[in-house]
Design a protein around this motif. Structure first.
Motif, PDB file in Angstrom:
ATOM      1  N   LYS A   1      93.325  23.476 -21.453  1.00 16.21           N
ATOM      2  CA  LYS A   1      92.329  22.422 -21.219  1.00 16.21           C
ATOM      3  C   LYS A   1      91.146  22.935 -20.410  1.00 16.21           C
ATOM      4  CE  LYS A   1      92.154  17.683 -19.370  1.00 16.21           C
ATOM      5  NZ  LYS A   1      92.986  16.600 -18.759  1.00 16.21           N
ATOM      6  N   ASN A   2      91.388  23.863 -19.509  1.00 12.49           N
ATOM      7  CA  ASN A   2      90.340  24.375 -18.615  1.00 12.49           C
ATOM      8  C   ASN A   2      89.908  25.793 -18.981  1.00 12.49           C
ATOM      9  OD1 ASN A   2      90.116  22.206 -16.385  1.00 12.49           O
ATOM     10  ND2 ASN A   2      92.325  22.526 -16.555  1.00 12.49           N
ATOM     11  N   PHE A   3      90.049  26.134 -20.257  1.00 13.11           N
ATOM     12  CA  PHE A   3      89.752  27.493 -20.709  1.00 13.11           C
ATOM     13  C   PHE A   3      88.372  27.969 -20.248  1.00 13.11           C
ATOM     14  CE2 PHE A   3      87.787  30.381 -23.752  1.00 13.11           C
ATOM     15  CZ  PHE A   3      88.736  31.388 -23.857  1.00 13.11           C
ATOM     16  N   ASP A   4      87.326  27.199 -20.536  1.00 15.23           N
ATOM     17  CA  ASP A   4      85.963  27.632 -20.224  1.00 15.23           C
ATOM     18  C   ASP A   4      85.736  27.745 -18.721  1.00 15.23           C
ATOM     19  OD1 ASP A   4      85.202  27.794 -22.914  1.00 15.23           O
ATOM     20  OD2 ASP A   4      84.682  25.665 -22.984  1.00 15.23           O
ATOM     21  N   ALA A   5      86.194  26.755 -17.972  1.00 17.95           N
ATOM     22  CA  ALA A   5      85.992  26.772 -16.517  1.00 17.95           C
ATOM     23  C   ALA A   5      86.734  27.940 -15.877  1.00 17.95           C
ATOM     24  CB  ALA A   5      86.450  25.450 -15.911  1.00 17.95           C
ATOM     25  N   LEU A   6      87.918  28.250 -16.369  1.00 14.24           N
ATOM     26  CA  LEU A   6      88.678  29.375 -15.829  1.00 14.24           C
ATOM     27  C   LEU A   6      88.019  30.705 -16.188  1.00 14.24           C
ATOM     28  CD1 LEU A   6      92.300  28.112 -16.573  1.00 14.24           C
ATOM     29  CD2 LEU A   6      91.322  28.535 -14.310  1.00 14.24           C
ATOM     30  N   LEU A   7      87.490  30.788 -17.406  1.00 16.09           N
ATOM     31  CA  LEU A   7      86.833  32.029 -17.820  1.00 16.09           C
ATOM     32  C   LEU A   7      85.610  32.308 -16.949  1.00 16.09           C
ATOM     33  CD1 LEU A   7      87.084  34.318 -19.836  1.00 16.09           C
ATOM     34  CD2 LEU A   7      85.612  33.018 -21.404  1.00 16.09           C
TER      35      LEU A   7
ATOM     36  N   ILE B   1      97.545  32.777  -9.004  1.00 15.97           N
ATOM     37  CA  ILE B   1      96.738  33.671  -9.843  1.00 15.97           C
ATOM     38  C   ILE B   1      95.346  33.920  -9.271  1.00 15.97           C
ATOM     39  CG2 ILE B   1      97.995  32.957 -11.907  1.00 15.97           C
ATOM     40  CD1 ILE B   1      95.559  31.294 -12.738  1.00 15.97           C
ATOM     41  N   GLY B   2      95.058  33.339  -8.105  1.00 15.74           N
ATOM     42  CA  GLY B   2      93.767  33.574  -7.459  1.00 15.74           C
ATOM     43  C   GLY B   2      92.640  32.746  -8.026  1.00 15.74           C
ATOM     44  N   GLY B   3      92.946  31.584  -8.586  1.00 15.14           N
ATOM     45  CA  GLY B   3      91.931  30.718  -9.160  1.00 15.14           C
ATOM     46  C   GLY B   3      91.537  29.598  -8.226  1.00 15.14           C
ATOM     47  N   SER B   4      90.430  28.932  -8.563  1.00 14.76           N
ATOM     48  CA  SER B   4      89.953  27.788  -7.794  1.00 14.76           C
ATOM     49  C   SER B   4      90.034  26.537  -8.647  1.00 14.76           C
ATOM     50  CB  SER B   4      88.499  28.018  -7.353  1.00 14.76           C
ATOM     51  OG  SER B   4      87.925  26.827  -6.840  1.00 14.76           O
TER      52      SER B   4
END
Length: 351
Positions: free
Chosen positions: A24-30, A202-205
């Motif tokens: 669902k958050n593919f673009d934001a995570l990329l 995983i070090g994400g926000s």
């Protein structure tokens, strides 16, 4: 060197919810440099997870794939690496609870490691206290057609519940410091959210990300018993659909939902039995086995199955089925039940 987080489950720890949120958050995570490959048509992908990468391991069989995916397993890893070349990222995340299968040993895990020689690999495993895992697995089996009552002593022979033993080959191949063990417990997650905990690992926000509602939440123990009684009578396709069409909204708001639970005595037996293995599983964390699987209230009573099905609950569910205006089949079932009491008779006699 890019980092690879290999999320191996385990089962019954919200793996599907994490996968859905990653897709669902593919673009934001990329934008953060985190890539979760998610092309559903690719040979390496099945729905929202990377199950084909497990099925492609030599001499390892997975039965949960459709024929079209099985036909492309020989291209699973090549297609993944080709896919990765299209993106700029510093963190890759791959996820399937089937990576955590007890059937995978050191040889198979070394093979997986060899497929990602250009990555620094970290393994993520969530573990769930055994009493909850035990009941969640039983409930899932009931949804899938199981008819036998719960065998209270079955946990003793279940390798699935021995997380320390299951983690050992991963630690041997990847190293203790590269295997991250997290408890499946909201009290250990930021704001009680599983996905926020996963992002932290995983070090994400979480900025700009959307969280999905929890999936596959537990049923009331009386509803589980209704399903089991239906299964026990080998119901017709129409009655089987009764289970398939179940929605949480069918449960009456006037009735307090009570999830399945074991008695205090049984929980204590399980805590003692799994203590050494839990200490082994948690040795690389700052969480004790006692905090992971705490004692329960001494007054806790077993909630597995009532002596007979709850008639008021059943009639409420039937009325909900009858109110489904967008689907005629539930109304037909409800009409049949109201005319001759078929469903109630099945439940009443179910063992």
């Amino acid at each position: 060197m890019a980092k690879l987080f290999l999320h191996i489950g385990f089962a019954k720890t919200g793996t599907t919810s994490i996968q859905n949120d990653m897709v669902k958050n593919f673009d934001a995570l990329l934008e953060q440099g985190i890539l979760y490959p998610s092309d559903p048509r690719a040979p390496f992908m099945h729905k929202v997870q990377h199950l084909p990468l497990v099925a492609a391991i030599p001499n390892h069989t997975v039965h949960n794939l459709p024929p079209e995916k099985k036909a492309t397993l020989d291209r699973a890893y090549n297609s993944l690496h080709s896919h990765l070349s299209k993106y700029s990222f510093n963190t890759l995340v791959l996820s399937s609870e089937f990576f955590g299968s007890p059937q995978l040993g050191v040889k198979e895990l070394q093979w997986i490691k060899d497929q990602f020689k250009d990555f620094e690999i970290c393994v993520i495993a969530y573990i769930r206290r055994q009493d909850q895992h035990f009941l969640s697995g039983y409930q899932e089996n009931i949804k899938n057609g199981r008819q036998e009552p719960l065998d209270m002593g079955a946990y003793v022979t279940s390798p699935v519940l021995k997380f320390g033993a299951r983690l050992e080959p991963w630690r041997e191949v990847f190293g203790d410091e590269k295997v991250i063990v997290r408890p499946f417990s909201p009290k250990n997650w930021p704001d009680g959210e599983l996905f926020l905990d996963f992002l932290e690992v995983i070090g994400g926000s979480a900025d700009g990300l959307a969280l999905s509602k929890p999936r596959n939440e537990g049923l009331d123990y009386r509803v589980v018993d209704i399903f089991r009684r239906l299964n026990a009578k080998k119901p017709s396709q129409g009655i089987s659909a009764f289970r398939a069409w179940w929605k949480p909204s069918y449960f009456p708001s006037t009735l307090a939902k009570q999830k399945m639970q074991l008695s205090y005595e049984t929980v204590e037996e399980m805590r003692d039995y799994f203590l050494p293995d839990n200490e082994r599983a948690l040795r690389s964390t700052d969480i004790s086995a006692g905090d992971f699987f705490p004692a329960v209230n001494k007054d806790q009573q077993e909630l597995i199955a009532p002596s007979s099905p709850d008639q008021d609950l059943l009639l409420h569910i039937i009325s909900k089925l009858a109110d489904e205006k967008r689907n005629r089949k539930p109304r037909k079932i409800a009409k049949k039940v109201s005319q001759n009491g078929l469903l109630w008779k099945i439940l009443k006699r179910g063992k």
